[in-house]
Write a protein that holds these residues in place. Structure first.
Motif, mmCIF file in Angstrom:
data_model
loop_
_atom_site.group_PDB
_atom_site.id
_atom_site.type_symbol
_atom_site.label_atom_id
_atom_site.label_comp_id
_atom_site.label_asym_id
_atom_site.label_seq_id
_atom_site.Cartn_x
_atom_site.Cartn_y
_atom_site.Cartn_z
ATOM 1 N N SER A 48 -7.854 2.872 -6.381
ATOM 2 C CA SER A 48 -7.667 3.983 -6.397
ATOM 3 C C SER A 48 -7.435 4.938 -7.490
ATOM 4 O O SER A 48 -7.531 5.995 -7.921
ATOM 5 C CB SER A 48 -7.191 4.267 -5.425
ATOM 6 O OG SER A 48 -5.532 3.907 -4.798
ATOM 7 N N ALA A 74 -7.872 4.404 -0.643
ATOM 8 C CA ALA A 74 -8.619 2.826 -0.818
ATOM 9 C C ALA A 74 -8.999 2.171 0.825
ATOM 10 O O ALA A 74 -6.764 2.271 1.609
ATOM 11 C CB ALA A 74 -8.568 2.364 -2.014
ATOM 12 N N LEU A 91 -13.576 3.542 0.098
ATOM 13 C CA LEU A 91 -12.876 4.088 -0.980
ATOM 14 C C LEU A 91 -13.203 5.956 -0.140
ATOM 15 O O LEU A 91 -14.357 6.460 -0.553
ATOM 16 C CB LEU A 91 -13.495 4.619 -2.016
ATOM 17 C CG LEU A 91 -13.626 3.310 -3.014
ATOM 18 C CD1 LEU A 91 -13.741 3.715 -4.186
ATOM 19 C CD2 LEU A 91 -11.624 2.736 -3.066
#
Length: 131
Positions: A48, A74, A91
Motif C-alpha cells: 500500500s 490493503a 486495495l
C-alpha cells in the motif's frame, strides 16, 4: 537499457517465541511470535505504501494535485486449498474531492507503475476499489 538500483531493503528474520524481523538500517524492528499474520500485514503495508507512491506519480504525470486524505487500505488474505497456499488482495483507495472517473484512471495507472502491483500481476487475485 541499464537498470539503476534505487534502494535495497535488507532484513533478517528469526522464528520462535522471540522471533522477529529487523532491517539492516534499524528502521524496521518488530517482534513476531508467529510468522502469520505478521507476513500478510507487512506485505500489505509495503504494497500500500508503494501503491500510494505510484498514485502520486500518476497524478503528477497528469498535473493533478492529490488532496490530503488520499489513502490506500490493503487487505491481504492467506488462503489454502488442498495444501496449496496462495494470496489474494483488496486495495481500497480513497481519493477525496477528485472526480471518480479521474480517480479510477489514477488507480489503474498506479498498477502499471507500482513494482508490487507488477510483481503480483497474474500471481495474486487483486481487487481494487475506489471508496
Amino acid at each position: 537499457m541499464t537498470a539503476k538500483v534505487l534502494f535495497t531493503g535488507k532484513t533478517h528474520n528469526t522464528n520462535g517465541r522471540e522471533g522477529g524481523a529487523r532491517s539492516s538500517d534499524g528502521f524496521l524492528d518488530i517482534k513476531m511470535k508467529q510468522p502469520h499474520p505478521a507476513a500478510e500485514n507487512l506485505f500489505g503495508a509495503a504494497w500500500s505504501a508503494c501503491y500510494m507512491g505510484a498514485i502520486e506519480v500518476a497524478a503528477s504525470q497528469r498535473q493533478i494535485k492529490l488532496p490530503a486524505g488520499t489513502a490506500v487500505d490493503a487487505e491481504i488474505d492467506l488462503n489454502a486449498d488442498d495444501g496449496n497456499y496462495f494470496l489474494s488482495a483488496r486495495l481500497n483507495v480513497s481519493v477525496p474531492d477528485i472526480d471518480p472517473v479521474i480517480a479510477r484512471e489514477l488507480i489503474a495507472a498506479a498498477h502499471t507503475i507500482c513494482p508490487y502491483s507488477k510483481a503480483t500481476h497474474g500471481n495474486v487475485n487483486v481487487v481494487t476499489n475506489l471508496v
